[in-house]
Design a protein around this motif. Structure first.
Motif, PDB file in Angstrom:
ATOM      1  N   TYR A 114      14.505  -0.655 -13.098  1.00 33.58           N
ATOM      2  CA  TYR A 114      14.096  -0.258 -11.749  1.00 33.58           C
ATOM      3  C   TYR A 114      12.623  -0.557 -11.477  1.00 33.58           C
ATOM      4  CZ  TYR A 114      18.381   2.592 -12.326  1.00 33.58           C
ATOM      5  OH  TYR A 114      19.647   3.030 -12.587  1.00 33.58           O
ATOM      6  N   ALA A 115      11.752  -0.128 -12.382  1.00 37.22           N
ATOM      7  CA  ALA A 115      10.318  -0.367 -12.188  1.00 37.22           C
ATOM      8  C   ALA A 115       9.982  -1.859 -12.172  1.00 37.22           C
ATOM      9  CB  ALA A 115       9.498   0.373 -13.242  1.00 37.22           C
ATOM     10  N   PRO A 116      10.487  -2.648 -13.122  1.00 35.31           N
ATOM     11  CA  PRO A 116      10.206  -4.085 -13.042  1.00 35.31           C
ATOM     12  C   PRO A 116      10.737  -4.722 -11.754  1.00 35.31           C
ATOM     13  CG  PRO A 116      10.956  -3.535 -15.248  1.00 35.31           C
ATOM     14  CD  PRO A 116      11.147  -2.310 -14.398  1.00 35.31           C
ATOM     15  N   LEU A 117      11.899  -4.259 -11.273  1.00 30.49           N
ATOM     16  CA  LEU A 117      12.423  -4.789 -10.012  1.00 30.49           C
ATOM     17  C   LEU A 117      11.474  -4.468  -8.860  1.00 30.49           C
ATOM     18  CD1 LEU A 117      14.595  -6.186  -8.326  1.00 30.49           C
ATOM     19  CD2 LEU A 117      15.779  -3.962  -8.181  1.00 30.49           C
ATOM     20  N   CYS A 118      10.973  -3.237  -8.820  1.00 31.25           N
ATOM     21  CA  CYS A 118      10.016  -2.865  -7.770  1.00 31.25           C
ATOM     22  C   CYS A 118       8.765  -3.732  -7.855  1.00 31.25           C
ATOM     23  CB  CYS A 118       9.630  -1.389  -7.892  1.00 31.25           C
ATOM     24  SG  CYS A 118      10.940  -0.253  -7.401  1.00 31.25           S
ATOM     25  N   LEU A 119       8.251  -3.938  -9.065  1.00 27.42           N
ATOM     26  CA  LEU A 119       7.057  -4.769  -9.233  1.00 27.42           C
ATOM     27  C   LEU A 119       7.320  -6.217  -8.816  1.00 27.42           C
ATOM     28  CD1 LEU A 119       5.794  -3.317 -12.633  1.00 27.42           C
ATOM     29  CD2 LEU A 119       4.733  -3.013 -10.373  1.00 27.42           C
ATOM     30  N   LEU A 120       8.493  -6.737  -9.159  1.00 27.35           N
ATOM     31  CA  LEU A 120       8.854  -8.103  -8.759  1.00 27.35           C
ATOM     32  C   LEU A 120       8.985  -8.233  -7.243  1.00 27.35           C
ATOM     33  CD1 LEU A 120      11.461  -9.331 -11.374  1.00 27.35           C
ATOM     34  CD2 LEU A 120       9.437 -10.560 -10.605  1.00 27.35           C
ATOM     35  N   LEU A 121       9.665  -7.275  -6.628  1.00 31.27           N
ATOM     36  CA  LEU A 121       9.815  -7.324  -5.172  1.00 31.27           C
ATOM     37  C   LEU A 121       8.455  -7.205  -4.482  1.00 31.27           C
ATOM     38  CD1 LEU A 121      13.001  -5.094  -4.700  1.00 31.27           C
ATOM     39  CD2 LEU A 121      12.836  -7.570  -4.361  1.00 31.27           C
ATOM     40  N   GLY A 122       7.643  -6.258  -4.937  1.00 29.56           N
ATOM     41  CA  GLY A 122       6.306  -6.098  -4.354  1.00 29.56           C
ATOM     42  C   GLY A 122       5.456  -7.339  -4.555  1.00 29.56           C
ATOM     43  N   GLY A 123       5.486  -7.900  -5.760  1.00 26.87           N
ATOM     44  CA  GLY A 123       4.733  -9.125  -6.029  1.00 26.87           C
ATOM     45  C   GLY A 123       5.252 -10.302  -5.230  1.00 26.87           C
ATOM     46  N   GLY A 124       6.569 -10.375  -5.065  1.00 31.02           N
ATOM     47  CA  GLY A 124       7.159 -11.440  -4.252  1.00 31.02           C
ATOM     48  C   GLY A 124       6.724 -11.343  -2.802  1.00 31.02           C
ATOM     49  N   ILE A 125       6.657 -10.139  -2.299  1.00 27.72           N
ATOM     50  CA  ILE A 125       6.206  -9.942  -0.915  1.00 27.72           C
ATOM     51  C   ILE A 125       4.750 -10.371  -0.768  1.00 27.72           C
ATOM     52  CG2 ILE A 125       5.694  -8.185   0.829  1.00 27.72           C
ATOM     53  CD1 ILE A 125       8.295  -6.741  -0.152  1.00 27.72           C
ATOM     54  N   VAL A 126       3.911  -9.998  -1.733  1.00 28.55           N
ATOM     55  CA  VAL A 126       2.503 -10.425  -1.692  1.00 28.55           C
ATOM     56  C   VAL A 126       2.416 -11.954  -1.723  1.00 28.55           C
ATOM     57  CG1 VAL A 126       0.315 -10.420  -2.956  1.00 28.55           C
ATOM     58  CG2 VAL A 126       1.585  -8.287  -2.661  1.00 28.55           C
ATOM     59  N   PHE A 127       3.230 -12.578  -2.562  1.00 26.46           N
ATOM     60  CA  PHE A 127       3.257 -14.048  -2.643  1.00 26.46           C
ATOM     61  C   PHE A 127       3.597 -14.636  -1.282  1.00 26.46           C
ATOM     62  CE2 PHE A 127       5.517 -18.042  -3.349  1.00 26.46           C
ATOM     63  CZ  PHE A 127       4.588 -18.734  -4.117  1.00 26.46           C
ATOM     64  N   VAL A 128       4.628 -14.112  -0.637  1.00 28.68           N
ATOM     65  CA  VAL A 128       5.011 -14.610   0.702  1.00 28.68           C
ATOM     66  C   VAL A 128       3.862 -14.425   1.676  1.00 28.68           C
ATOM     67  CG1 VAL A 128       6.534 -14.186   2.689  1.00 28.68           C
ATOM     68  CG2 VAL A 128       7.498 -14.345   0.388  1.00 28.68           C
ATOM     69  N   LEU A 129       3.223 -13.291   1.646  1.00 30.73           N
ATOM     70  CA  LEU A 129       2.110 -13.032   2.563  1.00 30.73           C
ATOM     71  C   LEU A 129       0.945 -13.994   2.338  1.00 30.73           C
ATOM     72  CD1 LEU A 129       2.201  -9.165   2.537  1.00 30.73           C
ATOM     73  CD2 LEU A 129       2.290 -10.581   4.608  1.00 30.73           C
ATOM     74  N   LEU A 130       0.606 -14.221   1.091  1.00 27.92           N
ATOM     75  CA  LEU A 130      -0.540 -15.079   0.785  1.00 27.92           C
ATOM     76  C   LEU A 130      -0.239 -16.558   1.002  1.00 27.92           C
ATOM     77  CD1 LEU A 130      -1.963 -13.299  -2.383  1.00 27.92           C
ATOM     78  CD2 LEU A 130      -2.736 -13.120   0.009  1.00 27.92           C
ATOM     79  N   ARG A 131       0.997 -16.940   0.775  1.00 30.31           N
ATOM     80  CA  ARG A 131       1.386 -18.337   0.961  1.00 30.31           C
ATOM     81  C   ARG A 131       1.832 -18.621   2.387  1.00 30.31           C
ATOM     82  NH1 ARG A 131       2.603 -21.719  -3.543  1.00 30.31           N
ATOM     83  NH2 ARG A 131       2.890 -23.124  -1.806  1.00 30.31           N
ATOM     84  N   GLY A 132       2.222 -17.569   3.120  1.00 30.00           N
ATOM     85  CA  GLY A 132       2.661 -17.747   4.503  1.00 30.00           C
ATOM     86  C   GLY A 132       3.991 -18.463   4.641  1.00 30.00           C
ATOM     87  N   ILE A 133       4.866 -18.287   3.628  1.00 32.83           N
ATOM     88  CA  ILE A 133       6.176 -18.944   3.686  1.00 32.83           C
ATOM     89  C   ILE A 133       7.228 -18.017   4.237  1.00 32.83           C
ATOM     90  CG2 ILE A 133       7.113 -20.844   2.333  1.00 32.83           C
ATOM     91  CD1 ILE A 133       6.080 -19.623  -0.163  1.00 32.83           C
TER      92      ILE A 133
END
Length: 133
Positions: A114-133
């Protein structure tokens, strides 16, 4: 990346909605499911319909916002979601959280999945925000 994150969030939203309808998946026994996904000391019942539906709705809103990261409202939703998910992922490794959620198998699953999934989802969202994809 956006499609993958959206898919994961929609699946999680559907699961929460099913719980709101008292459809206990993937474990059919409510007490076992509660010990697996809630983990609070002595838990025997799943949260009620309103909390389950609200979590499901929140996950759907995040999934939709992923497709509009350049829009101000989308950015706000996504940065907030990333903060919440990263916070939830990080707190799982604290002594405080372990004391609040000692039930098994939640305690083990939380650290491993659960915790790694939350970290992955949160990190993925940050990636999308920073890359603008």
């Amino acid at each position: 990346m956006t499609a993958l994150l959206t898919g994961a969030l929609v699946i999680l939203a559907v699961i929460h909605a099913l719980w709101g309808l008292e459809i206990w998946v993937p474990i059919r026994d409510e007490a076992r499911l509660a010990r697996t996904v809630v983990g609070a000391r002595g838990v025997t019942r799943m949260p009620g319909a309103i909390p389950c539906f609200l979590v499901g709705l929140g996950l759907l809103i995040i999934a939709i916002a992923l497709w509009f990261p350049q829009v101000l409202l989308g950015k706000l939703i996504l940065w907030g979601a990333a903060a919440v998910l990263m916070g939830r992922g990080g707190i799982a490794y604290t002594r405080f959280w372990r004391k609040m959620t000692p039930e098994q198998p939640f305690a083990t699953y939380d650290k491993k999945y659960y915790a790694p999934l939350c970290l992955l989802l949160g990190g993925g969202i940050v990636f999308v925000l920073l890359r603008g994809i």
